[in-house]
Every structure is written in C-alpha cells, then in structure tokens.
Motif scaffolding. Structure first.
Motif, PDB file in Angstrom:
ATOM      1  N   THR A  23      -4.971  -4.950  -2.365  1.00  0.00           N
ATOM      2  CA  THR A  23      -3.537  -4.915  -1.995  1.00  0.00           C
ATOM      3  C   THR A  23      -3.319  -4.475  -0.562  1.00  0.00           C
ATOM      4  O   THR A  23      -2.214  -4.664  -0.034  1.00  0.00           O
ATOM      5  N   ASN A  24      -4.308  -3.842   0.071  1.00  0.00           N
ATOM      6  CA  ASN A  24      -4.130  -3.459   1.483  1.00  0.00           C
ATOM      7  C   ASN A  24      -3.873  -4.678   2.371  1.00  0.00           C
ATOM      8  O   ASN A  24      -3.148  -4.600   3.362  1.00  0.00           O
ATOM      9  N   ILE A  72      -0.215  -5.613   1.950  1.00  0.00           N
ATOM     10  CA  ILE A  72       0.649  -4.623   2.610  1.00  0.00           C
ATOM     11  C   ILE A  72       0.627  -4.831   4.124  1.00  0.00           C
ATOM     12  O   ILE A  72       1.666  -4.794   4.795  1.00  0.00           O
ATOM     13  N   ASP A 103       2.656  -7.921   4.944  1.00  0.00           N
ATOM     14  CA  ASP A 103       4.103  -7.660   4.869  1.00  0.00           C
ATOM     15  C   ASP A 103       4.580  -6.867   6.070  1.00  0.00           C
ATOM     16  O   ASP A 103       5.667  -7.119   6.615  1.00  0.00           O
ATOM     17  N   ARG A 108       8.410  -4.474  -8.256  1.00  0.00           N
ATOM     18  CA  ARG A 108       8.274  -5.445  -7.159  1.00  0.00           C
ATOM     19  C   ARG A 108       9.387  -6.492  -7.193  1.00  0.00           C
ATOM     20  O   ARG A 108       9.918  -6.879  -6.148  1.00  0.00           O
TER      21      ARG A 108
END
Length: 682
Positions: free
Chosen positions: A60-61, A64, A67, A227
C-alpha cells in the motif's frame, strides 16, 4: 495481548467442558503449563500476522505515494492555471489599450496637412503595430512551450505509473511467495506439534482458524467502507469546485457583455456628434459664400492698389517658383517612401496568408488525429456492447446509426447564397408597373435586417417593386458624381432602363452595396429619411401606390426630395460601413473564418454511441460477475481444505495401520488391538 488471548481461550474451553459434562477444574490444573502445540501455534500466528502486516504496508505504500503525487500535481496545476488566466487577462487589457491608442492616432491624422508629420505618424503607427504583434507572438510562444512541457510531463507520469505498477506487481508476487513459504514452514511445525494431540484439538483449531478469518474479513470490510467514504467526500469536493468555477465564469461573461453594450452606445453618440458637426460646416459654408459676394464688391475698390503692389507680386512669384521646386522634390521622396511601404504591406499580407494556411493545416491534422482516436474508441465500445448482448445476455444486437463515422476532417457547413445587388436591380427594372412584392433568394419575403441608427425598433417590411424602382431611379439621377465622365459618354446612346442599370451598377460599387439585403437597407433608409429627418418638407413628389402594394404597415408615400439625395447618401454610407466590414477588407485574400457551430453536436453524437440504458446493463453485469467470482473463489478454497483433510486422514490411517501391525505389539502382554476391542465394549 497474549495473556488476554489465553484467558479467553480458557473460558471457552471451560464452557465446552461444562456442556460435555466434564470437570472444568481438572482442565485448569492441566492448563497451568502451556502446551507445546499451543505455544507453537501462537508463535506461528504472530509471525504470520507480522509478515502479512509488513507485506500489506509494503504494497500500500506505493498507492499512498501515488495519491500524494497526484494531489500535489493537481495543486500545482490549479496554481499554474490561475497564473495563466491572470497573464491572459493582463495581456488582453494591455493589447486593448495599445489598439485604442493606435486607433485614436489614426483618427487624429485627419487634422494634419504637412506630409512630414503624416510620414512620422505612419512610422510611429507601424512600430506600435509591430510591437503589438510581437507581444502576441511572444504570448503564443509561451503557451506553446507550456503545452510542450505538459506533454513531456504526461509522458513522464505514464512512465512513472508503469514503474509503480511493475513495482506493485513485483512486491505482491514477492509477498505471495513469502507468505506461501512461511505458511508451509509454520504449517509443518504445527503438524509436528500436533502429532500427539491431533484427535483432541482438531475441532478447536479449526474453529479458531475460522474465527480469525472472520475477524480478518470484518477488518477488510471496515477498511473498504472507510475508503469508499473518502472517495465520496473527494467527489463532493470536486463537484463543489466545478460549480464555483462555473459561477465565476458567468459573472465575468456578464461583465464583458455589459462593457460591449456601453461601448456601442458611445459609438452611436459619436456618430450623432459627427452628423451635427457636418450640418454646422454646411451652414458655415453658406455664410462664407455670402461673404464672398460682399468681397466681390470690395474687390472693385481694391483694383486701384494693384498697380502699387505689382512689384511686390513679381518678387513673390520668384519665391513661389522656388518653393514649388522644393515641394516637387519632397513629393518625389515621399512617393518613393510610399512605394516602399506598399511593398512591405504586400510582404506582410503574404506572411499572413502563409501563417493562416499553416494554422489551417495544423488544425486539420489535429482534428483527423482526434477523429481517428474517437473512431477506434467507438469501435471498441460497440464490440464490447455486442459481446455483452450476444454472449453474456443472449439477446440480438443491432448496429446503431454511425453517420459520423464516414466523416473525415473538420466539418464544413453549407452557406446559403443571396442575390447580388445588380441582379435585384435588373429584376426591379423588368417588373415595371407590377404591384407584387419582391422575394429573396430563399423564397420568403425580403425584409430589412437593421433599422435606423439610434432607433429601438428593428423594422423588416416588404417593399413593392414600384417603390424600389422609384428609389433606385432617383439615386441614379442625383448621383451622377459617382460615375466617371467616360462612362457617361458611353451610356448616352442607350435606352433609359439599360442606362439606369449600368449607372446603378457603378453606384453600387462606389457605395459598397453587394447583395439584396444592402439594397433593401438603402430603400428603407431613404423612406425613413424623409419621415424622420425632414418631416415638414413636402415637394409634391408622391407615390400613392405604395400604400396598396402589399406593405405590412402604411407609408406616407412621400419620396425624398432630389436636393436631399446627396445628404441622405452621406448619412447612409456613414451608417452602412461598419468597423467589422473595414476589418474584413483589411484581411488578406483567402482569409475565412471557420464556422464551428456544428462541432459540439458532432463530438456529442460520438459520445452517445452507447445508450445510457446499455451502460446501466454493463454496471449490473459487472456487479453480478464480481459476485460470481467471489462464489467461485470460496469454492476453490473449500476444495483445497477438503483435499488437505483427506490427505491428513490417509496419513493417519497409514500410521495407525503401521502401529497396529508392528512386531513389538506381539511381545506386549496387552497388545493395542485388545485395548481397541475393549473400548467399544465399555
């Protein structure tokens, strides 16, 4: 956390023993020391949870970071857009001020009579025009550089996105491999720890495993809900910003339209002022003419002074000859300068035509490129719709009307042609004595498109052929100064109607009248000129037949006086020649503005190739396929677990068979087979 898990597990075990009728205290005594299998299971669970958490965070890094980059890019893009709009507004204001300054100097050039001053003013105007064009070209270059920078940034973003996707896939695969390897190792360790107590703890372990998986699914569902809420909030903020930008655009548009109306009112006021000044000058001319008659009487008294001033006159003639010679030399030099400026103007027009052709070609290429991309997307969308209708839903599919797919290149709307002024004059002269109303080229009654300057109404009445003919004959009779002397000599042997037609053709060319609308505007102006500008004058020249010729509203029937024709023509020319027409005349040959009124409908038709009802069917089908995929995934997982249990049962049977058939059992006093036979009896 570990102690809490142990307490919860102990309470659940006690409740289970109570339900089975066993003694809970005996189990507590046995639970004082943790079992090796439970300790191994807890260690394995912690290790797996940490591995899953680290892997999830590692995966997920990337999202992130992406984004965060997108948020920063949007903020930078908004700031650049605001600066670009401010730059364009400032440049538009500066260009408008420079253009007004240039126009004002052109108006003031009429008061100058010295050629040197006019030449200096022409050079100054040329320099200012050059600087204005240079500023425009500089702004265009900056915008093109910014567009090129955007294209490069877009390519970099695509490369970065591809790298992020590749890295994400690589980390996911690495996480899957690591989890698979770790699960296998921990499962092997747990199997070794459970060899001595598998029968008693198999159900408990399965239940704990299912509880852990249910908790994990609950946490994932909560994360998904959170989310989705964030996505909805972001969409709401985007819609709010879009509405706010639309309101600001409407406010600016209303302000600019108000400024245009104010400028138009000021232009009408200036025209009225010029008309008043012209009448004053005519009055001054009459006064001066009267004074000239008085001076004629005084001239006879001054003849006695001629003899005394004859010597002075001879000296002045010598000086006059000298000045005439100097003026001729100056005129020759200025003629050379004018010829040079004319050549420069021709070169500038050639450049303008070249740039116009280059811009048109670039526009055509970009249009064709976007059109090809649009057609490819339309084919893909129709192919997807056909597959969904025929393969997934089993319904017949019909090809929609794709008329826009046959178009190649920018749209070229057809323009309607009008009659020329000469053709209309010939028809009017041929229809002498007819009371029928004239018709325009599109078959409808010809009506005027513009009213008298300054009037609020916009009349559009039809005119009879007799009315138009009488007005044109009077213009032909009183506008002989617009016709060359050679042409008058050639027209003298012709008949009256042919002579009038040729005169009108020459007069139309001098006044700039081209089509039938211009002729009707001239007729209406002459009829109104008598009513509004000279209401009390009546020369007895009337046309009573106009009131019965089919006009929509009555006329007074009084034609304009011959002495007023010249003044009426001056007023008509001052009102008829608009600044937009002068601007169109200054453009080079071949310069045409493209009509883009049908472009929006063309692209909108391509966007609506798949109806909204089909899109809703796509959404419903996607939701159903996702649910079907979840069901298949669950079945696959259950099949895997069932295969594992069957393998474990086969291994246990094999071990039990080896244990019962071992030779060491025969040497025992009580073999295990007897114990197994006694247990069923008990």
């Amino acid at each position: 956390m570990e102690a809490r898990r142990l307490r919860i597990s102990a309470r659940l075990e006690a409740k289970r023993r109570e339900a089975l009728g066993e003694d809970p205290n005996s189990h507590k005594e046995q639970k004082e020391e943790p079992r090796k299998s439970r300790k191994q299971m807890e260690d394995s669970r912690q290790r797996l949870a940490k591995l899953v958490s680290d892997g999830t965070q590692l995966v997920t890094n990337i999202q992130i970071a992406a984004d965060a980059r997108e948020t920063q890019r949007r903020a930078d893009e908004e700031e650049l857009r605001r600066l670009r709009v401010e730059k364009l507004d400032n440049e538009a204001k500066t260009s408008l001020e420079k253009f007004e300054d240039i126009t004002q100097k052109w108006l003031s050039s009429g008061t100058r009579r010295v050629p040197q001053e006019l030449w200096e003013l022409l050079n100054l105007q040329q320099q200012q025009c050059g600087r204005l064009i240079e500023d425009k070209n500089k702004l265009i270059g900056e915008l093109q550089q910014e567009l090129k920078r955007k294209d490069e940034l877009y390519v970099k973003d695509l490369k970065k996105q591809a790298e992020d996707v590749g890295l994400l896939i690589e980390r996911m695969e690495e996480q899957i491999r690591s989890l698979t390897k770790t699960f296998r190792e921990e499962l092997l360790n747990i199997e070794k720890a459970f060899e001595s107590e598998r029968r008693d703890l198999l159900n408990s372990n399965r239940r704990k495993w299912e509880e852990g998986m249910e908790a994990r699914r609950g946490r994932e569902l909560e994360d998904l809900t959170l989310r989705m809420k964030k996505v909805e909030e972001y969409e709401r903020q985007l819609n709010q910003l879009r509405v706010q930008d639309g309101e600001e655009y409407n406010v600016i548009k209303i302000k600019l339209e108000t400024d245009v109306q104010i400028l138009q009112q000021q232009l009408q006021q200036m025209k009225a002022t010029y008309q008043l000044n012209q009448e004053k000058l005519e009055y001054n001319y009459q006064v001066l003419k009267k004074r000239d008659e008085e001076n004629t009487i005084t001239k006879s008294q001054q003849k006695r002074r001629i003899t005394r001033l004859q010597d002075v006159l001879n000296n002045l003639r010598i000086k006059l000859d000298k000045q005439v010679k100097e003026c001729r030399e100056q005129n020759a030099a200025q003629s050379d300068d004018i010829q040079r400026l004319a050549e420069q103007c021709q070169d500038l027009q050639k450049k303008m035509r070249h740039f116009a052709a280059a811009d048109a070609k670039k526009f055509h290429d970009i249009w064709v490129m976007n059109e090809e991309e649009m057609k490819g997307l339309v084919h893909r969308a129709l192919e997807a719709d056909r597959i969904i209708q025929e393969q997934q839903l089993g319904l017949p599919w019909k090809t929609p009307d794709l008329w826009f797919m046959d178009n190649v290149g920018p749209l070229v709307p057809q323009k309607q042609k009008k009659k020329s002024a000469s053709v209309l004059a010939q028809e009017v002269m041929a229809s002498a004595g007819s009371d029928e109303s004239l018709t325009s080229s599109n078959g409808q009654s010809a009506r005027l498109k513009a009213g008298v300057p300054g009037s609020a109404e916009q009349p559009s009445p039809p005119f009879s052929a007799r009315t138009v003919k009488r007005i044109l004959e009077r213009v032909s009779e009183e506008s002989g100064f617009l016709i060359e002397a050679k042409l008058k000599q050639l027209l003298s042997p012709l008949e009256k109607d042919e002579r009038s037609l040729l005169k009108l053709d020459s007069i139309f060319g001098a006044l700039g009248i081209e089509d039938e609308d211009d002729v009707y505007e001239l007729v209406d102006f002459f009829l109104r000129y008598k009513q509004e500008d000279a209401p009390g004058q009546d020369d007895g020249d009337t046309d009573r037949s106009d009131t019965s010729a089919g006009d929509d509203r009555p006329r007074q029937g009084v034609l304009i006086h011959p002495n007023d024709v010249v003044r009426a023509l001056r007023a008509f020319v001052a009102d008829f020649h608009k600044p937009s027409e002068k601007l169109s005349q200054s453009r080079p040959a071949g310069w045409e503005e493209r009509d883009s009124s049908e472009d929006a409908a063309y692209w909108a038709e391509a966007a609506r190739v798949v109806p909204e009802s089909r899109l809703r069917v796509w959404d419903a089908l996607e939701s159903a396929l996702e649910k079907y995929h979840d069901v298949l995934s669950g079945r696959s997982q259950l099949i895997t677990e069932t295969s594992s249990l069957r393998q474990q049962n086969a291994e246990l049977r094999m071990l039990l068979h080896q244990y019962l058939n071992s030779r060491i059992n025969q040497e025992l006093e009580i073999p295990p087979t007897q114990m197994l036979q006694m247990e069923p009896q008990n």
